[in-house]
Design an enzyme around this catalytic site. Structure first.
Site, PDB file in Angstrom:
ATOM      1  N   SER A  86       6.211  11.285   6.811  1.00  0.00           N
ATOM      2  CA  SER A  86       5.768  11.218   8.203  1.00  0.00           C
ATOM      3  C   SER A  86       6.912  11.444   9.169  1.00  0.00           C
ATOM      4  O   SER A  86       8.085  11.169   8.859  1.00  0.00           O
ATOM      5  CB  SER A  86       5.154   9.836   8.469  1.00  0.00           C
ATOM      6  OG  SER A  86       4.915   9.619   9.842  1.00  0.00           O
ATOM      7  N   TYR A 130       6.274   1.296   9.202  1.00  0.00           N
ATOM      8  CA  TYR A 130       5.549   2.380   8.541  1.00  0.00           C
ATOM      9  C   TYR A 130       6.515   3.512   8.182  1.00  0.00           C
ATOM     10  O   TYR A 130       6.489   4.046   7.066  1.00  0.00           O
ATOM     11  CB  TYR A 130       4.440   2.895   9.462  1.00  0.00           C
ATOM     12  CG  TYR A 130       3.780   4.160   9.011  1.00  0.00           C
ATOM     13  CD1 TYR A 130       2.925   4.168   7.921  1.00  0.00           C
ATOM     14  CD2 TYR A 130       4.004   5.359   9.683  1.00  0.00           C
ATOM     15  CE1 TYR A 130       2.305   5.344   7.507  1.00  0.00           C
ATOM     16  CE2 TYR A 130       3.396   6.536   9.285  1.00  0.00           C
ATOM     17  CZ  TYR A 130       2.544   6.522   8.190  1.00  0.00           C
ATOM     18  OH  TYR A 130       1.938   7.688   7.790  1.00  0.00           O
ATOM     19  N   ASN A 184       0.805  -1.220   0.000  1.00  0.00           N
ATOM     20  CA  ASN A 184       0.000   0.000   0.000  1.00  0.00           C
ATOM     21  C   ASN A 184       0.839   1.271   0.000  1.00  0.00           C
ATOM     22  O   ASN A 184       0.428   2.278  -0.595  1.00  0.00           O
ATOM     23  CB  ASN A 184      -0.929   0.005   1.213  1.00  0.00           C
ATOM     24  CG  ASN A 184      -1.934  -1.111   1.158  1.00  0.00           C
ATOM     25  OD1 ASN A 184      -2.726  -1.204   0.232  1.00  0.00           O
ATOM     26  ND2 ASN A 184      -1.912  -1.990   2.158  1.00  0.00           N
ATOM     27  N   LYS A 203       7.672   5.244   4.517  1.00  0.00           N
ATOM     28  CA  LYS A 203       7.651   6.671   4.197  1.00  0.00           C
ATOM     29  C   LYS A 203       9.036   7.153   3.753  1.00  0.00           C
ATOM     30  O   LYS A 203       9.153   7.979   2.839  1.00  0.00           O
ATOM     31  CB  LYS A 203       7.153   7.470   5.402  1.00  0.00           C
ATOM     32  CG  LYS A 203       5.674   7.275   5.680  1.00  0.00           C
ATOM     33  CD  LYS A 203       4.833   7.677   4.489  1.00  0.00           C
ATOM     34  CE  LYS A 203       3.350   7.580   4.746  1.00  0.00           C
ATOM     35  NZ  LYS A 203       2.548   8.015   3.571  1.00  0.00           N
TER      36      LYS A 203
END
Length: 264
Positions: free
Chosen positions: A115, A151, A90, A155
């Site tokens: 992020s 995560y 994703n 990023k």
């Protein structure tokens, strides 16, 4: 900008902050993996400009990006504890699919929602002091990533993809390392959240500048003008013309505005 702007992840918190703030300023195309409720779609956006698709669906992405002048890419798995198979598909694969399609379509500007998690481990040996006003430690976007979770790895990879596509094709790319977005006030009794607070109106203004400014490749921090902060926003000001209006110091720890006045 006369051409439409494609906004992916339009139904999420950041997407809605952007649309609430500058929804009337642009012609939009919206993409989300789930159908958007009517209240999340700005007036004037036709059904034909709302795409329900997975960001890794190359055909759907090419259709959505055709003829747009800029992209704001927010779509992806936002969970800080998301497993590798999800962030790979994703966040990493999806970003590559969209950037490639944008280049093929002749898009001029690409704003990528990075992020604070891409640099999370800079905090490890310095917390909690770096969250306080008297600490002068600053990250300014020139440092290498130090992700705090998978995560954050995804990023950081998105930033590298932006660097590659800029250098390889000339696509203008700005990566915004978004802090802690909340609407009405900073997080209550949470030093880190107050240090990286980004108000909704500053968020909308920052991405408006991403659509209007001239730049090549930039990494900037997306936070408000907080007295306590360990992210520098000087590059966002210099390169994009960012002029934040909010400051977490305007609020008490209880989350009430100082002086008894409500924020706009």
């Amino acid at each position: 900008m006369d051409e439409p702007v494609l906004l992916t992840g339009a139904g999420g918190r950041v997407g809605q902050a952007i649309l609430d703030g500058i929804g009337d300023a642009y012609e939009w195309r919206l993409l989300d993996r789930e159908p958007l409720p009517a209240e999340k779609v700005p007036a004037g956006v036709d059904d034909g400009d709302v795409y329900v698709a997975d960001i890794t669906d190359e055909e759907a992405v090419r259709e959505a990006v055709a003829g747009v002048g800029a992209v704001i890419h927010l779509a992806g798995d936002p969970r800080k504890n998301a497993p590798w198979d999800s962030v790979l598909r994703n966040n990493i694969d999806g970003t590559q699919v969209l950037m490639s399609a944008a280049v093929e379509a002749g898009v001029e500007r690409f704003a990528f929602a990075s992020s604070n998690h891409a640099v999370g481990h800079y905090e490890t040996e310095r917390k909690p002091d770096l969250y306080r006003e008297d600490d002068d430690f600053r990250l300014d976007g020139t440092e290498l990533p130090r992700p705090g979770n998978l995560y954050g790895v995804s990023k950081a990879t998105g930033e590298f993809l932006g660097r590659y596509y800029h250098d390889e094709t000339g696509l203008s790319v700005v990566c915004v390392r978004i802090g802690n977005l909340t609407k009405d006030h900073p997080p209550r009794e949470y030093e880190r959240g107050q240090a990286m607070w980004l108000s909704h109106r500053d968020c909308a203004h920052l991405f408006d500048r991403c659509l209007r400014a001239d730049y090549g490749f930039e990494i900037v921090y997306g936070i408000s003008e907080n007295d306590r902060r360990y992210y520098s926003i000087e590059r966002a000001k210099e390169a994009l013309g960012y002029e934040p209006r909010d400051n977490s110091a305007e609020f008490t720890f209880e989350g009430e505005p100082r002086g008894g006045e409500s924020p706009e």
